[in-house]
Design a protein around this motif. Sequence first.
Motif, PDB file in Angstrom:
ATOM      1  N   ASP A 162       0.845  -1.193   0.000  1.00 49.40           N
ATOM      2  CA  ASP A 162       0.000   0.000   0.000  1.00 49.40           C
ATOM      3  C   ASP A 162       0.879   1.241   0.000  1.00 49.40           C
ATOM      4  O   ASP A 162       1.759   1.386   0.843  1.00 49.40           O
ATOM      5  CB  ASP A 162      -0.915   0.021   1.222  1.00 49.40           C
ATOM      6  CG  ASP A 162      -1.969  -1.075   1.163  1.00 49.40           C
ATOM      7  OD1 ASP A 162      -2.332  -1.498   0.041  1.00 49.40           O
ATOM      8  OD2 ASP A 162      -2.433  -1.488   2.236  1.00 49.40           O
ATOM      9  N   GLY A 163       0.618   2.115  -0.951  1.00 50.71           N
ATOM     10  CA  GLY A 163       1.315   3.393  -1.003  1.00 50.71           C
ATOM     11  C   GLY A 163       0.453   4.460  -0.365  1.00 50.71           C
ATOM     12  O   GLY A 163      -0.252   4.207   0.611  1.00 50.71           O
ATOM     13  N   GLU A 164       0.478   5.640  -0.937  1.00 52.90           N
ATOM     14  CA  GLU A 164      -0.308   6.760  -0.449  1.00 52.90           C
ATOM     15  C   GLU A 164      -1.293   7.209  -1.519  1.00 52.90           C
ATOM     16  O   GLU A 164      -1.045   7.048  -2.715  1.00 52.90           O
ATOM     17  CB  GLU A 164       0.610   7.937  -0.094  1.00 52.90           C
ATOM     18  CG  GLU A 164       1.595   7.629   1.018  1.00 52.90           C
ATOM     19  CD  GLU A 164       2.668   8.705   1.173  1.00 52.90           C
ATOM     20  OE1 GLU A 164       2.682   9.685   0.406  1.00 52.90           O
ATOM     21  OE2 GLU A 164       3.509   8.538   2.070  1.00 52.90           O
ATOM     22  N   ASP A 165      -2.420   7.752  -1.086  1.00 56.73           N
ATOM     23  CA  ASP A 165      -3.402   8.375  -1.982  1.00 56.73           C
ATOM     24  C   ASP A 165      -3.905   7.420  -3.065  1.00 56.73           C
ATOM     25  O   ASP A 165      -4.088   7.812  -4.220  1.00 56.73           O
ATOM     26  CB  ASP A 165      -2.821   9.646  -2.613  1.00 56.73           C
ATOM     27  CG  ASP A 165      -2.340  10.630  -1.558  1.00 56.73           C
ATOM     28  OD1 ASP A 165      -3.049  10.807  -0.551  1.00 56.73           O
ATOM     29  OD2 ASP A 165      -1.253  11.210  -1.739  1.00 56.73           O
ATOM     30  N   GLY A 166      -4.102   6.151  -2.713  1.00 57.10           N
ATOM     31  CA  GLY A 166      -4.659   5.178  -3.645  1.00 57.10           C
ATOM     32  C   GLY A 166      -3.646   4.480  -4.533  1.00 57.10           C
ATOM     33  O   GLY A 166      -4.020   3.666  -5.374  1.00 57.10           O
ATOM     34  N   TRP A 167      -2.376   4.783  -4.383  1.00 58.42           N
ATOM     35  CA  TRP A 167      -1.328   4.146  -5.181  1.00 58.42           C
ATOM     36  C   TRP A 167      -0.837   2.890  -4.478  1.00 58.42           C
ATOM     37  O   TRP A 167      -0.811   2.819  -3.253  1.00 58.42           O
ATOM     38  CB  TRP A 167      -0.152   5.094  -5.395  1.00 58.42           C
ATOM     39  CG  TRP A 167      -0.466   6.226  -6.320  1.00 58.42           C
ATOM     40  CD1 TRP A 167      -0.920   7.467  -5.974  1.00 58.42           C
ATOM     41  CD2 TRP A 167      -0.369   6.218  -7.741  1.00 58.42           C
ATOM     42  NE1 TRP A 167      -1.105   8.228  -7.095  1.00 58.42           N
ATOM     43  CE2 TRP A 167      -0.770   7.495  -8.187  1.00 58.42           C
ATOM     44  CE3 TRP A 167       0.026   5.265  -8.677  1.00 58.42           C
ATOM     45  CZ2 TRP A 167      -0.793   7.835  -9.537  1.00 58.42           C
ATOM     46  CZ3 TRP A 167       0.008   5.613 -10.014  1.00 58.42           C
ATOM     47  CH2 TRP A 167      -0.402   6.873 -10.439  1.00 58.42           C
ATOM     48  N   ASN A 168      -0.434   1.897  -5.258  1.00 57.45           N
ATOM     49  CA  ASN A 168       0.225   0.695  -4.765  1.00 57.45           C
ATOM     50  C   ASN A 168       1.613   0.662  -5.388  1.00 57.45           C
ATOM     51  O   ASN A 168       1.834   1.196  -6.462  1.00 57.45           O
ATOM     52  CB  ASN A 168      -0.537  -0.569  -5.197  1.00 57.45           C
ATOM     53  CG  ASN A 168      -1.941  -0.570  -4.638  1.00 57.45           C
ATOM     54  OD1 ASN A 168      -2.140  -0.621  -3.441  1.00 57.45           O
ATOM     55  ND2 ASN A 168      -2.926  -0.493  -5.520  1.00 57.45           N
ATOM     56  N   TYR A 169       2.552   0.009  -4.700  1.00 54.00           N
ATOM     57  CA  TYR A 169       3.895  -0.063  -5.257  1.00 54.00           C
ATOM     58  C   TYR A 169       4.478  -1.452  -5.065  1.00 54.00           C
ATOM     59  O   TYR A 169       4.051  -2.232  -4.205  1.00 54.00           O
ATOM     60  CB  TYR A 169       4.824   0.997  -4.657  1.00 54.00           C
ATOM     61  CG  TYR A 169       5.201   0.805  -3.222  1.00 54.00           C
ATOM     62  CD1 TYR A 169       6.407   0.207  -2.868  1.00 54.00           C
ATOM     63  CD2 TYR A 169       4.369   1.226  -2.194  1.00 54.00           C
ATOM     64  CE1 TYR A 169       6.773   0.033  -1.553  1.00 54.00           C
ATOM     65  CE2 TYR A 169       4.720   1.070  -0.858  1.00 54.00           C
ATOM     66  CZ  TYR A 169       5.912   0.471  -0.546  1.00 54.00           C
ATOM     67  OH  TYR A 169       6.269   0.286   0.760  1.00 54.00           O
ATOM     68  N   GLN A 170       5.462  -1.753  -5.919  1.00 55.50           N
ATOM     69  CA  GLN A 170       6.134  -3.060  -5.912  1.00 55.50           C
ATOM     70  C   GLN A 170       7.599  -2.834  -6.257  1.00 55.50           C
ATOM     71  O   GLN A 170       7.937  -2.056  -7.163  1.00 55.50           O
ATOM     72  CB  GLN A 170       5.503  -3.976  -6.959  1.00 55.50           C
ATOM     73  CG  GLN A 170       6.145  -5.321  -7.074  1.00 55.50           C
ATOM     74  CD  GLN A 170       5.542  -6.144  -8.202  1.00 55.50           C
ATOM     75  OE1 GLN A 170       5.295  -5.631  -9.285  1.00 55.50           O
ATOM     76  NE2 GLN A 170       5.288  -7.403  -7.943  1.00 55.50           N
ATOM     77  N   TRP A 171       8.471  -3.524  -5.524  1.00 52.43           N
ATOM     78  CA  TRP A 171       9.903  -3.485  -5.838  1.00 52.43           C
ATOM     79  C   TRP A 171      10.189  -4.436  -6.984  1.00 52.43           C
ATOM     80  O   TRP A 171       9.670  -5.546  -7.014  1.00 52.43           O
ATOM     81  CB  TRP A 171      10.741  -3.874  -4.606  1.00 52.43           C
ATOM     82  CG  TRP A 171      10.591  -2.883  -3.507  1.00 52.43           C
ATOM     83  CD1 TRP A 171       9.835  -3.018  -2.372  1.00 52.43           C
ATOM     84  CD2 TRP A 171      11.178  -1.602  -3.429  1.00 52.43           C
ATOM     85  NE1 TRP A 171       9.925  -1.890  -1.593  1.00 52.43           N
ATOM     86  CE2 TRP A 171      10.753  -0.999  -2.229  1.00 52.43           C
ATOM     87  CE3 TRP A 171      12.031  -0.872  -4.248  1.00 52.43           C
ATOM     88  CZ2 TRP A 171      11.148   0.274  -1.824  1.00 52.43           C
ATOM     89  CZ3 TRP A 171      12.414   0.395  -3.859  1.00 52.43           C
ATOM     90  CH2 TRP A 171      11.973   0.960  -2.660  1.00 52.43           C
ATOM     91  N   LEU A 172      10.996  -4.001  -7.933  1.00 50.89           N
ATOM     92  CA  LEU A 172      11.370  -4.826  -9.070  1.00 50.89           C
ATOM     93  C   LEU A 172      12.817  -5.263  -8.937  1.00 50.89           C
ATOM     94  O   LEU A 172      13.616  -4.627  -8.251  1.00 50.89           O
ATOM     95  CB  LEU A 172      11.210  -4.038 -10.374  1.00 50.89           C
ATOM     96  CG  LEU A 172       9.802  -3.503 -10.652  1.00 50.89           C
ATOM     97  CD1 LEU A 172       9.811  -2.663 -11.919  1.00 50.89           C
ATOM     98  CD2 LEU A 172       8.795  -4.625 -10.756  1.00 50.89           C
ATOM     99  N   GLU A 173      13.155  -6.327  -9.597  1.00 48.86           N
ATOM    100  CA  GLU A 173      14.550  -6.817  -9.599  1.00 48.86           C
ATOM    101  C   GLU A 173      15.390  -5.871 -10.456  1.00 48.86           C
ATOM    102  O   GLU A 173      14.895  -5.286 -11.410  1.00 48.86           O
ATOM    103  CB  GLU A 173      14.611  -8.228 -10.171  1.00 48.86           C
ATOM    104  CG  GLU A 173      13.905  -9.253  -9.313  1.00 48.86           C
ATOM    105  CD  GLU A 173      14.546  -9.474  -7.960  1.00 48.86           C
ATOM    106  OE1 GLU A 173      15.789  -9.399  -7.873  1.00 48.86           O
ATOM    107  OE2 GLU A 173      13.808  -9.678  -6.995  1.00 48.86           O
ATOM    108  N   PRO A 174      16.665  -5.740 -10.108  1.00 48.69           N
ATOM    109  CA  PRO A 174      17.526  -4.843 -10.892  1.00 48.69           C
ATOM    110  C   PRO A 174      17.545  -5.241 -12.338  1.00 48.69           C
ATOM    111  O   PRO A 174      17.535  -4.550 -13.228  1.00 48.69           O
ATOM    112  CB  PRO A 174      18.910  -5.011 -10.271  1.00 48.69           C
ATOM    113  CG  PRO A 174      18.670  -5.548  -8.927  1.00 48.69           C
ATOM    114  CD  PRO A 174      17.390  -6.310  -8.990  1.00 48.69           C
TER     115      PRO A 174
END
Length: 174
Positions: A162-174
């Motif tokens: 869960d991010g902020e203000d309705g955004w979601n985030y995911q870490w990607l591989e280099p």
Amino acid sequence: MTAKSHRLIQTSLHSYMESKNPMKLFEVWYCDACKNPAVKSPSSMSVATVKKNGRPFAQIVKMHDYDHYGFKFRSNNSHLKKIGDGKSSYAALVLYWELLNRQVRVEGEIEKLNTQTESGDWDSFVVKPERFEFWQHQSQSLHDRVVFTQLPLQEDSNLWHDGEDGWNYQWLEP
């Protein structure tokens, strides 16, 4: 930050991310680029779309504004002038600041704006972000990459945060 050659090595995003809202994170990165006198054109970006014949089209433009609605730029290219003919069109933007070891990629719907420019040959456009990817160089090619979206998650939801203000985030591989 330590200097390596002519570039800066930034603090890892994994240990410190200024915001979990991509528009706010973009603003921090963009301000960093604008404040650095060695960064010559912080508002230069590549805009890419697909023509009606299915072929890709890309050009370098200057971002002239951004806000919660999107990223605005002007172009006099005939391909882009056809945007807004009743069909949804999508674009990808890339802003790259080599000296800061940072890149931001934005994907979203592109619209022609009904604004007049000084020259009638130029049209104004906005790309309304649906997806962001932030890339930051780290030593030994272990780069930081994080993607943000507000779209419904269709991939493995266990990888999303869960991010902020309705955004979601995911870490990607280099």
